[in-house]
Design an enzyme around this catalytic site. Structure first.
Site, PDB file in Angstrom:
ATOM      1  N   ARG A 148     -36.417 -48.371  -8.047  1.00 14.99           N
ATOM      2  CA  ARG A 148     -35.200 -47.575  -8.130  1.00 14.99           C
ATOM      3  C   ARG A 148     -35.537 -46.189  -7.581  1.00 14.99           C
ATOM      4  O   ARG A 148     -36.692 -45.754  -7.623  1.00 14.99           O
ATOM      5  CB  ARG A 148     -34.730 -47.446  -9.581  1.00 14.99           C
ATOM      6  CG  ARG A 148     -34.407 -48.769 -10.275  1.00 14.99           C
ATOM      7  CD  ARG A 148     -33.989 -48.516 -11.718  1.00 14.99           C
ATOM      8  NE  ARG A 148     -33.639 -49.748 -12.418  1.00 14.99           N
ATOM      9  CZ  ARG A 148     -34.475 -50.464 -13.174  1.00 14.99           C
ATOM     10  NH1 ARG A 148     -35.736 -50.058 -13.313  1.00 14.99           N
ATOM     11  NH2 ARG A 148     -34.080 -51.565 -13.775  1.00 14.99           N
ATOM     12  N   HIS A 244     -31.066 -47.745  -2.843  1.00 12.32           N
ATOM     13  CA  HIS A 244     -31.003 -48.998  -3.597  1.00 12.32           C
ATOM     14  C   HIS A 244     -30.963 -50.207  -2.667  1.00 12.32           C
ATOM     15  O   HIS A 244     -31.324 -51.315  -3.063  1.00 12.32           O
ATOM     16  CB  HIS A 244     -29.776 -48.996  -4.505  1.00 12.32           C
ATOM     17  CG  HIS A 244     -30.084 -49.456  -5.895  1.00 12.32           C
ATOM     18  ND1 HIS A 244     -30.975 -48.805  -6.722  1.00 12.32           N
ATOM     19  CD2 HIS A 244     -29.637 -50.526  -6.602  1.00 12.32           C
ATOM     20  CE1 HIS A 244     -31.043 -49.441  -7.885  1.00 12.32           C
ATOM     21  NE2 HIS A 244     -30.242 -50.483  -7.840  1.00 12.32           N
TER      22      HIS A 244
END
Length: 304
Positions: A148, A244
């Site tokens: 992330r 992402h």
């Protein structure tokens, strides 16, 4: 109890009892603040301990006109958690959100990039500047480890265990996991750390942060988004991507190449296998190929 005090106590509960990250805390707080703003705008003076389902239903109805179904579902989830907290603490006997249904959002498949497009994006980085070497190391780490963006910016030098072939990642709720890192990515990080980062003067409190900005501080999530966006525009990629997207591509490419779903779950840091299953969006032609290759009836012809 006033709304401000209830929200303060709720944030404290989420941080201490549930161990949520700063980003998650802010998202939950924003959900409650939207309701507080609505009540103020409509001159509705009522305590969070007394607000009825009817008022909340009207808030949801009015808000639904300005946000999409996904954002609405997220808002309702946050408010349910807030009122569940009040019930848990004994401030209320009921959750007024219980009978309010969330909109059907469906399951959105994550955007991914092909290996070729990832190579093009990373290949567009200008390596003539110190930031270029840093950016290349960052994006390679995003893709090769499936991080992330918040995990990338928080990565520390002390999290690098290259002799063992792993990095230590601190994910949601401060939960740690070890993720394998490829030798090629290790090499790029070493180049950045030993040849570029040594010339940056790390600010106090940022000495152990791996990726630094020009002022010697930890990079922001917004800066990573900007870097990715500018690279996509530079190569005329034709689609909107974010940090992402590299994480989604990591999981998808592993799955397409035969990796076990449980292993992918561990590397991504998903608590539930259900979250990881969203990557099972293999196309039908590939499924047909798997059936033909592995099923005992796959190669047999039908009866004459």
């Amino acid at each position: 109890m006033k709304w401000e005090q209830a929200l303060k106590d709720f944030r404290h509960y989420l941080q201490i009892e549930r161990g949520l990250s700063a980003n998650s805390l802010e998202n939950y707080a924003l959900d409650v603040k939207k309701l507080m703003g609505y009540l103020q705008e409509h001159s509705i003076t009522i305590s969070p301990l007394r607000i009825p389902p009817e008022t909340l239903q009207q808030f949801v109805y009015d808000t639904a006109r300005t946000i999409n179904a996904s954002s609405q579902a997220r808002l309702l989830s946050g408010l349910r958690s807030f009122f569940n907290y009040l019930v848990f603490e004994g401030y209320r006997e009921d959750n007024p959100m219980e009978l309010i249904e969330s909109p059907k959002t469906g399951r959105k498949l994550p955007d991914t990039l092909s290996q070729e497009d990832i190579d093009r994006v990373i290949g567009a980085i200008d390596l003539s500047s110190p930031e270029g070497e840093r950016n290349r190391a960052m994006l390679e780490t995003l893709y090769s480890c499936g991080l992330r963006v918040s995990e990338l910016t928080a990565l520390r030098i002390s999290d690098l265990f290259f002799d063992e072939g792993f990095i230590r990642v601190t994910g949601k709720g401060d939960k740690q996991r070890f993720v394998p890192i490829a030798p090629a990515t290790q090499k790029l990080i070493r180049i950045y750390k030993n040849e570029i980062r040594v010339h940056f003067r790390a600010q106090k409190g940022h000495e152990d942060i791996l990726f630094l900005n020009r002022r010697g501080r930890q990079l922001t999530r917004a800066m990573i988004f900007t870097i990715v966006k500018q690279l996509a525009e530079k190569i005329n990629l034709g689609k909107r991507i974010s940090p992402h997207t590299f994480r989604h591509s990591f999981a998808t490419h592993l799955l397409q190449n035969g990796a076990d779903l449980r292993a992918i779950q561990q590397m991504l840091g998903h608590e539930s296998i259900t979250t990881t299953e969203i990557y099972m969006h293999t196309d039908r032609s590939q499924l047909a190929g798997i059936m033909k290759r592995f099923h005992p009836r796959g190669e047999q012809k039908g009866p004459a």
